[in-house]
Design a protein around this motif. Structure first.
Motif, PDB file in Angstrom:
ATOM      1  N   GLY A  17       0.791  -1.225   0.000  1.00  0.00           N
ATOM      2  CA  GLY A  17       0.000   0.000   0.000  1.00  0.00           C
ATOM      3  C   GLY A  17       0.820   1.270   0.000  1.00  0.00           C
ATOM      4  N   TYR A  18       1.891   1.282   0.795  1.00  0.00           N
ATOM      5  CA  TYR A  18       2.715   2.490   0.885  1.00  0.00           C
ATOM      6  C   TYR A  18       3.385   2.798  -0.455  1.00  0.00           C
ATOM      7  CZ  TYR A  18       6.495   5.630   2.259  1.00  0.00           C
ATOM      8  OH  TYR A  18       7.358   6.686   2.348  1.00  0.00           O
ATOM      9  N   GLU A  19       3.931   1.760  -1.095  1.00  0.00           N
ATOM     10  CA  GLU A  19       4.586   1.960  -2.395  1.00  0.00           C
ATOM     11  C   GLU A  19       3.570   2.383  -3.452  1.00  0.00           C
ATOM     12  OE1 GLU A  19       7.500  -0.436  -5.534  1.00  0.00           O
ATOM     13  OE2 GLU A  19       6.496  -1.508  -3.900  1.00  0.00           O
ATOM     14  N   LEU A  20       2.381   1.797  -3.411  1.00  0.00           N
ATOM     15  CA  LEU A  20       1.343   2.153  -4.364  1.00  0.00           C
ATOM     16  C   LEU A  20       0.939   3.608  -4.212  1.00  0.00           C
ATOM     17  CD1 LEU A  20      -0.641   1.278  -6.558  1.00  0.00           C
ATOM     18  CD2 LEU A  20      -2.172   0.436  -4.764  1.00  0.00           C
ATOM     19  N   LYS A  21       0.778   4.060  -2.970  1.00  0.00           N
ATOM     20  CA  LYS A  21       0.445   5.467  -2.726  1.00  0.00           C
ATOM     21  C   LYS A  21       1.548   6.382  -3.264  1.00  0.00           C
ATOM     22  CE  LYS A  21      -1.485   9.086  -0.612  1.00  0.00           C
ATOM     23  NZ  LYS A  21      -0.434  10.113  -0.699  1.00  0.00           N
ATOM     24  N   GLU A  53      -5.571  -9.394  -5.772  1.00  0.00           N
ATOM     25  CA  GLU A  53      -5.362 -10.337  -4.680  1.00  0.00           C
ATOM     26  C   GLU A  53      -4.402  -9.713  -3.673  1.00  0.00           C
ATOM     27  OE1 GLU A  53      -5.835 -14.629  -7.007  1.00  0.00           O
ATOM     28  OE2 GLU A  53      -3.836 -13.796  -6.599  1.00  0.00           O
ATOM     29  N   ILE A  54      -4.503 -10.158  -2.421  1.00  0.00           N
ATOM     30  CA  ILE A  54      -3.661  -9.622  -1.349  1.00  0.00           C
ATOM     31  C   ILE A  54      -2.853 -10.758  -0.744  1.00  0.00           C
ATOM     32  CG2 ILE A  54      -3.640  -8.322   0.810  1.00  0.00           C
ATOM     33  CD1 ILE A  54      -6.457  -7.343   0.139  1.00  0.00           C
ATOM     34  N   SER A  55      -1.563 -10.526  -0.586  1.00  0.00           N
ATOM     35  CA  SER A  55      -0.709 -11.501   0.090  1.00  0.00           C
ATOM     36  C   SER A  55       0.051 -10.802   1.208  1.00  0.00           C
ATOM     37  CB  SER A  55       0.273 -12.137  -0.897  1.00  0.00           C
ATOM     38  OG  SER A  55       1.168 -11.177  -1.419  1.00  0.00           O
ATOM     39  N   SER A  56       0.434 -11.584   2.225  1.00  0.00           N
ATOM     40  CA  SER A  56       1.178 -11.047   3.365  1.00  0.00           C
ATOM     41  C   SER A  56       2.496 -11.793   3.462  1.00  0.00           C
ATOM     42  CB  SER A  56       0.384 -11.206   4.657  1.00  0.00           C
ATOM     43  OG  SER A  56      -0.842 -10.512   4.580  1.00  0.00           O
ATOM     44  N   PRO A  57       3.558 -11.245   2.891  1.00  0.00           N
ATOM     45  CA  PRO A  57       4.855 -11.936   2.910  1.00  0.00           C
ATOM     46  C   PRO A  57       5.337 -12.226   4.325  1.00  0.00           C
ATOM     47  CG  PRO A  57       4.877 -10.062   1.395  1.00  0.00           C
ATOM     48  CD  PRO A  57       3.604  -9.970   2.181  1.00  0.00           C
ATOM     49  N   GLN A  58       5.948 -13.391   4.487  1.00  0.00           N
ATOM     50  CA  GLN A  58       6.550 -13.797   5.755  1.00  0.00           C
ATOM     51  C   GLN A  58       5.550 -13.766   6.904  1.00  0.00           C
ATOM     52  OE1 GLN A  58       9.933 -11.214   6.257  1.00  0.00           O
ATOM     53  NE2 GLN A  58      11.066 -12.127   4.565  1.00  0.00           N
ATOM     54  N   GLY A  59       4.285 -14.046   6.580  1.00  0.00           N
ATOM     55  CA  GLY A  59       3.278 -14.148   7.609  1.00  0.00           C
ATOM     56  C   GLY A  59       2.837 -12.841   8.218  1.00  0.00           C
ATOM     57  N   SER A  62       0.037  -7.065   9.042  1.00  0.00           N
ATOM     58  CA  SER A  62      -0.143  -5.611   9.063  1.00  0.00           C
ATOM     59  C   SER A  62      -0.602  -5.134   7.698  1.00  0.00           C
ATOM     60  CB  SER A  62       1.176  -4.919   9.436  1.00  0.00           C
ATOM     61  OG  SER A  62       1.060  -3.520   9.268  1.00  0.00           O
ATOM     62  N   ARG A  63      -1.564  -4.212   7.692  1.00  0.00           N
ATOM     63  CA  ARG A  63      -2.110  -3.719   6.432  1.00  0.00           C
ATOM     64  C   ARG A  63      -1.025  -3.103   5.569  1.00  0.00           C
ATOM     65  NH1 ARG A  63      -6.617   0.921   6.562  1.00  0.00           N
ATOM     66  NH2 ARG A  63      -4.838   2.043   7.429  1.00  0.00           N
ATOM     67  N   ARG A  64      -0.053  -2.459   6.211  1.00  0.00           N
ATOM     68  CA  ARG A  64       1.002  -1.792   5.465  1.00  0.00           C
ATOM     69  C   ARG A  64       1.902  -2.790   4.748  1.00  0.00           C
ATOM     70  NH1 ARG A  64       5.072   2.842   7.875  1.00  0.00           N
ATOM     71  NH2 ARG A  64       6.142   3.323   5.917  1.00  0.00           N
ATOM     72  N   LYS A  65       2.007  -4.030   5.275  1.00  0.00           N
ATOM     73  CA  LYS A  65       2.868  -5.048   4.689  1.00  0.00           C
ATOM     74  C   LYS A  65       2.151  -5.875   3.627  1.00  0.00           C
ATOM     75  CE  LYS A  65       6.568  -4.170   7.073  1.00  0.00           C
ATOM     76  NZ  LYS A  65       7.801  -3.663   6.415  1.00  0.00           N
ATOM     77  N   ASN A  66       0.847  -5.731   3.510  1.00  0.00           N
ATOM     78  CA  ASN A  66       0.130  -6.488   2.491  1.00  0.00           C
ATOM     79  C   ASN A  66       0.597  -6.081   1.097  1.00  0.00           C
ATOM     80  OD1 ASN A  66      -1.379  -7.832   4.385  1.00  0.00           O
ATOM     81  ND2 ASN A  66      -3.165  -6.497   4.216  1.00  0.00           N
ATOM     82  N   VAL A  67       0.761  -7.065   0.243  1.00  0.00           N
ATOM     83  CA  VAL A  67       1.165  -6.814  -1.138  1.00  0.00           C
ATOM     84  C   VAL A  67      -0.027  -7.090  -2.043  1.00  0.00           C
ATOM     85  CG1 VAL A  67       2.725  -7.466  -3.010  1.00  0.00           C
ATOM     86  CG2 VAL A  67       3.558  -7.402  -0.641  1.00  0.00           C
ATOM     87  N   TYR A  68      -0.274  -6.173  -2.977  1.00  0.00           N
ATOM     88  CA  TYR A  68      -1.439  -6.258  -3.851  1.00  0.00           C
ATOM     89  C   TYR A  68      -1.003  -6.662  -5.261  1.00  0.00           C
ATOM     90  CZ  TYR A  68      -3.485  -3.702   0.038  1.00  0.00           C
ATOM     91  OH  TYR A  68      -3.900  -3.325   1.299  1.00  0.00           O
ATOM     92  N   HIS A  69      -1.747  -7.626  -5.824  1.00  0.00           N
ATOM     93  CA  HIS A  69      -1.443  -8.153  -7.156  1.00  0.00           C
ATOM     94  C   HIS A  69      -2.696  -8.063  -8.022  1.00  0.00           C
ATOM     95  CE1 HIS A  69       1.818 -10.303  -4.909  1.00  0.00           C
ATOM     96  NE2 HIS A  69       0.844 -10.474  -4.019  1.00  0.00           N
ATOM     97  N   ILE A  70      -2.527  -7.707  -9.284  1.00  0.00           N
ATOM     98  CA  ILE A  70      -3.651  -7.699 -10.201  1.00  0.00           C
ATOM     99  C   ILE A  70      -3.925  -9.133 -10.663  1.00  0.00           C
ATOM    100  CG2 ILE A  70      -2.266  -7.316 -12.285  1.00  0.00           C
ATOM    101  CD1 ILE A  70      -4.536  -5.440 -13.260  1.00  0.00           C
ATOM    102  N   THR A  71      -5.183  -9.488 -10.838  1.00  0.00           N
ATOM    103  CA  THR A  71      -5.582 -10.819 -11.286  1.00  0.00           C
ATOM    104  C   THR A  71      -5.965 -10.770 -12.767  1.00  0.00           C
ATOM    105  OG1 THR A  71      -7.920 -10.452 -10.755  1.00  0.00           O
ATOM    106  CG2 THR A  71      -6.501 -11.284  -8.972  1.00  0.00           C
TER     107      THR A  71
END
Length: 223
Positions: A17-21, A53-59, A62-71
């Motif tokens: 999210g932070y990088e996307l913003k 889609e949303i993934s959370s690397p390394q478990g 935190s919302r800030r750590k979620n990574v967003y991918h286009i499907t």
């Protein structure tokens, strides 16, 4: 509008999210401001629709750590939004947002977008010029300057759109560049200069540097 921007950037790479913003601010912030308060609800809607889609690397949860991918569904939705003709051509922000991702458009769609915006501005310019001429005597100098600024800005945008359309017609010079590159590749290579004495000539250090030399010493044998 925000969904189009988000899908367009995620089409290039997955981001948290932070990088996307940050990318939204860098690429679109000069004409459109996006807040976290509008970004995250938009991401939530896109995830619910299955377009991202949303993934959370390394478990990480935190919302800030979620990574967003286009499907794949998101790819289709992005193309549909980009190619649709429902854009309000009079809305500068909508036009600029569509244009920011115009590299993904079909050439015909891109041309219609540019022509539509230019046509709108040409009509607007006529109306502004007529108003300025009609009301000039009733306005103070600052109001006149403000209206003139609007006229100048519109004229600039029309010229820019005209140049973009000309570039589209010429294929942005791609064919010319290919032709130039091919010509350069096929061009014969220049012979390297050499300080060596040609075979058949006598290199006599004692010989004078000037004056008429015998023809046998002036050129290689056989010439």
């Amino acid at each position: 509008m925000l969904e189009l921007a988000v899908l367009g950037l995620l089409k290039e790479k997955s981001m948290h999210g932070y990088e996307l913003k940050k990318r939204l601010d860098e690429q679109l912030g000069h004409f459109w401001r996006i807040s976290y308060g509008s970004l995250y609800p938009s991401l939530k809607r896109l995830a619910a629709d299955g377009t991202i889609e949303i993934s959370s690397p390394q478990g990480e949860t935190s919302r800030r750590k979620n990574v967003y991918h286009i499907t794949p569904k998101g790819e289709e939705a992005f193309t549909d939004m980009l190619e649709s003709g429902g854009v309000n051509i009079a809305d500068r922000d909508q036009f600029m947002l569509r244009f920011a991702f115009s590299r993904y458009m079909q050439p015909e769609t891109r041309k219609r977008l540019l022509e539509g915006r230019r046509g709108y501005l040409q009509e607007r310019l006529l109306a502004m010029s007529a108003s300025l001429k009609r009301m000039r005597d009733r306005m103070d100098e600052y109001s006149q300057e403000l209206m003139q600024y609007g006229v100048n800005e519109t004229e600039h945008d029309i010229r820019w759109l005209t140049d973009m359309l000309a570039a589209e017609e010429s294929g942005r010079g791609t064919a010319k560049k290919k032709k130039t590159a091919t010509t350069r590749e096929r061009a014969p290579r220049r012979p390297r200069s050499s300080n060596r004495t040609p075979k058949g000539l006598v290199d006599n250090p004692a010989a004078p540097r000037t004056g008429n030399l015998p023809s046998a010493q002036g050129k290689p044998a056989g010439l």
